[in-house]
Scaffold this motif. Structure first.
Motif, PDB file in Angstrom:
ATOM      1  N   ALA A  66      72.729  45.607  32.359  1.00  0.00           N
ATOM      2  CA  ALA A  66      73.817  45.230  33.271  1.00  0.00           C
ATOM      3  C   ALA A  66      73.476  45.621  34.708  1.00  0.00           C
ATOM      4  O   ALA A  66      73.701  44.847  35.652  1.00  0.00           O
ATOM      5  N   GLN A  67      72.915  46.815  34.881  1.00  0.00           N
ATOM      6  CA  GLN A  67      72.515  47.251  36.218  1.00  0.00           C
ATOM      7  C   GLN A  67      71.392  46.386  36.766  1.00  0.00           C
ATOM      8  O   GLN A  67      71.370  46.043  37.960  1.00  0.00           O
ATOM      9  N   ALA A  68      70.448  45.998  35.903  1.00  0.00           N
ATOM     10  CA  ALA A  68      69.321  45.167  36.349  1.00  0.00           C
ATOM     11  C   ALA A  68      69.797  43.787  36.791  1.00  0.00           C
ATOM     12  O   ALA A  68      69.322  43.246  37.801  1.00  0.00           O
ATOM     13  N   VAL A  69      70.737  43.194  36.038  1.00  0.00           N
ATOM     14  CA  VAL A  69      71.255  41.878  36.418  1.00  0.00           C
ATOM     15  C   VAL A  69      72.003  41.967  37.747  1.00  0.00           C
ATOM     16  O   VAL A  69      71.861  41.098  38.624  1.00  0.00           O
ATOM     17  N   ALA A  70      72.812  43.019  37.922  1.00  0.00           N
ATOM     18  CA  ALA A  70      73.547  43.186  39.178  1.00  0.00           C
ATOM     19  C   ALA A  70      72.589  43.387  40.354  1.00  0.00           C
ATOM     20  O   ALA A  70      72.762  42.787  41.425  1.00  0.00           O
ATOM     21  N   GLU A  71      71.559  44.208  40.164  1.00  0.00           N
ATOM     22  CA  GLU A  71      70.597  44.428  41.244  1.00  0.00           C
ATOM     23  C   GLU A  71      69.802  43.160  41.548  1.00  0.00           C
ATOM     24  O   GLU A  71      69.481  42.888  42.717  1.00  0.00           O
ATOM     25  N   ALA A  72      69.462  42.393  40.518  1.00  0.00           N
ATOM     26  CA  ALA A  72      68.737  41.138  40.752  1.00  0.00           C
ATOM     27  C   ALA A  72      69.599  40.159  41.547  1.00  0.00           C
ATOM     28  O   ALA A  72      69.099  39.456  42.435  1.00  0.00           O
ATOM     29  N   TYR A  73      70.902  40.104  41.225  1.00  0.00           N
ATOM     30  CA  TYR A  73      71.798  39.227  41.982  1.00  0.00           C
ATOM     31  C   TYR A  73      71.897  39.672  43.434  1.00  0.00           C
ATOM     32  O   TYR A  73      71.829  38.845  44.358  1.00  0.00           O
ATOM     33  N   LEU A  74      72.071  40.982  43.660  1.00  0.00           N
ATOM     34  CA  LEU A  74      72.181  41.485  45.028  1.00  0.00           C
ATOM     35  C   LEU A  74      70.894  41.239  45.805  1.00  0.00           C
ATOM     36  O   LEU A  74      70.933  40.890  46.993  1.00  0.00           O
ATOM     37  N   ALA A  75      69.740  41.420  45.147  1.00  0.00           N
ATOM     38  CA  ALA A  75      68.473  41.147  45.823  1.00  0.00           C
ATOM     39  C   ALA A  75      68.338  39.669  46.162  1.00  0.00           C
ATOM     40  O   ALA A  75      67.850  39.305  47.248  1.00  0.00           O
ATOM     41  N   ASP A  76      68.785  38.803  45.259  1.00  0.00           N
ATOM     42  CA  ASP A  76      68.730  37.365  45.517  1.00  0.00           C
ATOM     43  C   ASP A  76      69.625  36.989  46.692  1.00  0.00           C
ATOM     44  O   ASP A  76      69.220  36.211  47.563  1.00  0.00           O
ATOM     45  N   GLN A  77      70.828  37.562  46.744  1.00  0.00           N
ATOM     46  CA  GLN A  77      71.727  37.269  47.855  1.00  0.00           C
ATOM     47  C   GLN A  77      71.199  37.839  49.164  1.00  0.00           C
ATOM     48  O   GLN A  77      71.340  37.214  50.226  1.00  0.00           O
ATOM     49  N   ALA A  78      70.601  39.041  49.105  1.00  0.00           N
ATOM     50  CA  ALA A  78      70.029  39.627  50.321  1.00  0.00           C
ATOM     51  C   ALA A  78      68.883  38.770  50.849  1.00  0.00           C
ATOM     52  O   ALA A  78      68.755  38.557  52.065  1.00  0.00           O
ATOM     53  N   ALA A  79      68.055  38.265  49.931  1.00  0.00           N
ATOM     54  CA  ALA A  79      66.956  37.389  50.358  1.00  0.00           C
ATOM     55  C   ALA A  79      67.493  36.093  50.956  1.00  0.00           C
ATOM     56  O   ALA A  79      66.967  35.602  51.965  1.00  0.00           O
ATOM     57  N   ALA A  80      68.550  35.547  50.345  1.00  0.00           N
ATOM     58  CA  ALA A  80      69.131  34.308  50.876  1.00  0.00           C
ATOM     59  C   ALA A  80      69.728  34.542  52.263  1.00  0.00           C
ATOM     60  O   ALA A  80      69.537  33.735  53.183  1.00  0.00           O
ATOM     61  N   ARG A  81      70.454  35.663  52.421  1.00  0.00           N
ATOM     62  CA  ARG A  81      71.037  35.962  53.737  1.00  0.00           C
ATOM     63  C   ARG A  81      69.948  36.246  54.768  1.00  0.00           C
ATOM     64  O   ARG A  81      70.076  35.868  55.940  1.00  0.00           O
ATOM     65  N   SER A  82      68.881  36.931  54.344  1.00  0.00           N
ATOM     66  CA  SER A  82      67.786  37.203  55.279  1.00  0.00           C
ATOM     67  C   SER A  82      67.125  35.903  55.736  1.00  0.00           C
ATOM     68  O   SER A  82      66.792  35.749  56.923  1.00  0.00           O
ATOM     69  N   LYS A  83      66.959  34.969  54.805  1.00  0.00           N
ATOM     70  CA  LYS A  83      66.367  33.684  55.174  1.00  0.00           C
ATOM     71  C   LYS A  83      67.290  32.912  56.121  1.00  0.00           C
ATOM     72  O   LYS A  83      66.834  32.282  57.082  1.00  0.00           O
ATOM     73  N   MET A  84      68.607  32.969  55.845  1.00  0.00           N
ATOM     74  CA  MET A  84      69.556  32.304  56.741  1.00  0.00           C
ATOM     75  C   MET A  84      69.511  32.914  58.135  1.00  0.00           C
ATOM     76  O   MET A  84      69.531  32.202  59.146  1.00  0.00           O
ATOM     77  N   ALA A  85      69.454  34.255  58.195  1.00  0.00           N
ATOM     78  CA  ALA A  85      69.397  34.919  59.497  1.00  0.00           C
ATOM     79  C   ALA A  85      68.095  34.589  60.225  1.00  0.00           C
ATOM     80  O   ALA A  85      68.086  34.370  61.447  1.00  0.00           O
ATOM     81  N   THR A  86      66.981  34.534  59.476  1.00  0.00           N
ATOM     82  CA  THR A  86      65.698  34.186  60.093  1.00  0.00           C
ATOM     83  C   THR A  86      65.709  32.758  60.618  1.00  0.00           C
ATOM     84  O   THR A  86      65.236  32.484  61.735  1.00  0.00           O
ATOM     85  N   ASP A  87      66.248  31.841  59.817  1.00  0.00           N
ATOM     86  CA  ASP A  87      66.335  30.448  60.273  1.00  0.00           C
ATOM     87  C   ASP A  87      67.227  30.325  61.498  1.00  0.00           C
ATOM     88  O   ASP A  87      66.910  29.586  62.442  1.00  0.00           O
ATOM     89  N   ALA A  88      68.360  31.048  61.495  1.00  0.00           N
ATOM     90  CA  ALA A  88      69.256  31.002  62.653  1.00  0.00           C
ATOM     91  C   ALA A  88      68.588  31.593  63.880  1.00  0.00           C
ATOM     92  O   ALA A  88      68.715  31.066  64.997  1.00  0.00           O
ATOM     93  N   SER A  89      67.849  32.710  63.677  1.00  0.00           N
ATOM     94  CA  SER A  89      67.148  33.318  64.809  1.00  0.00           C
ATOM     95  C   SER A  89      66.073  32.389  65.361  1.00  0.00           C
ATOM     96  O   SER A  89      65.921  32.253  66.584  1.00  0.00           O
ATOM     97  N   ASP A  90      65.340  31.736  64.465  1.00  0.00           N
ATOM     98  CA  ASP A  90      64.320  30.785  64.926  1.00  0.00           C
ATOM     99  C   ASP A  90      64.957  29.617  65.670  1.00  0.00           C
ATOM    100  O   ASP A  90      64.412  29.146  66.688  1.00  0.00           O
TER     101      ASP A  90
END
Length: 249
Positions: A182-206
């Motif tokens: 359960a902890q691994a699934v939650a951490e994988a989801y949070l990591a996936d969302q963090a990566a998606a938000r980081s990509k959105m922020a990078t695209d917006a910055s570019d």
């Protein structure tokens, strides 16, 4: 001429269809061995099922969902991008994201779940025999798919009523394993969302950097045009005054 009157037909007597309490008692006494035997068999069956069926444990990991979108530039003093429904629709959509293949594969890789016989389909005798007959290559190829399917069957994602919280529930034969998954699934989801938000922020910055560079070039062109106009019309500045004014003086 006289006729004899017909004799009345005798009425048939039928036994009463109702069962008296005494009769019921006699039936129960007569069949007591069958009743006791049935009860004993049911009890033994329940005990055997309880002893042979392995115990299952469930663990819950809670994830708080932020309904606000990523804000790059805003002119509001107190920006608020919460949807009109309070973010319920967004939270419901995140249920599918938690159960997506990408998130589950990250959780499987983090916990090395493909090596667990409970999830990789290699725990049964028939599976081991088939694996030996078909070869280890095909078993290794299909192990990840079997593990993914088994994890999906043991996984449940629900949203609690009237809150923006997702409950990630995983069931396993061990309490520690259930909590770890359960902890691994939650951490994988949070990591996936963090990566998606980081990509959105990078695209917006570019995008912002590209627009700023375009504006800088336009300003440079405008300044060059102004200087060219001044030079063409003898409006060159020197010591804070126009050269034409200095010549006239």
């Amino acid at each position: 001429m006289q006729y004899a009157a017909p004799e009345p037909m005798p009425t048939a007597s039928y036994a009463s269809s109702t069962v008296e309490l005494g009769d019921l008692k006699r039936i129960l006494v007569r069949r007591r061995f069958l009743i006791f035997l049935t009860a004993a068999l049911l009890t033994l069956g329940a005990l055997a099922y309880g002893l042979l069926t392995p115990a299952l444990y469930s663990s819950v990991a809670e994830i708080l969902i932020d309904p606000q979108d990523l804000q790059v530039v805003t002119n509001d003093v107190n920006p608020s991008r919460v949807p009109p429904d309070g973010g319920i629709t967004m939270v419901e959509s995140q249920v599918s994201v938690v159960q997506s293949t990408g998130v589950l594969l990250k959780a499987i890789e983090a916990t090395k779940l493909t090596e667990d016989p409970e999830f990789n389909g290699q725990g049964g005798l028939l599976s081991r025999l088939l694996g030996g007959v078909l070869g280890s290559r095909s078993a290794e190829t299909d192990k990840t798919g079997k593990t993914l399917d088994a994890l999906r069957r043991r996984l449940a994602v629900k949203r609690a009523d009237k809150v923006l919280v997702l409950d990630v529930i995983v069931t396993a034969k061990s309490a520690d394993k259930a909590a770890k998954l359960a902890q691994a699934v939650a951490e994988a989801y949070l990591a996936d969302q963090a990566a998606a938000r980081s990509k959105m922020a990078t695209d917006a910055s570019d995008s912002i950097t590209a627009r700023l560079e375009e504006q800088r070039k336009r300003v440079q062109q405008a300044e060059n045009a102004v200087e060219a106009y001044k030079s063409a019309h003898n409006m060159v500045m020197a010591a804070g005054n126009l050269v034409s004014d200095q010549e006239l003086t």
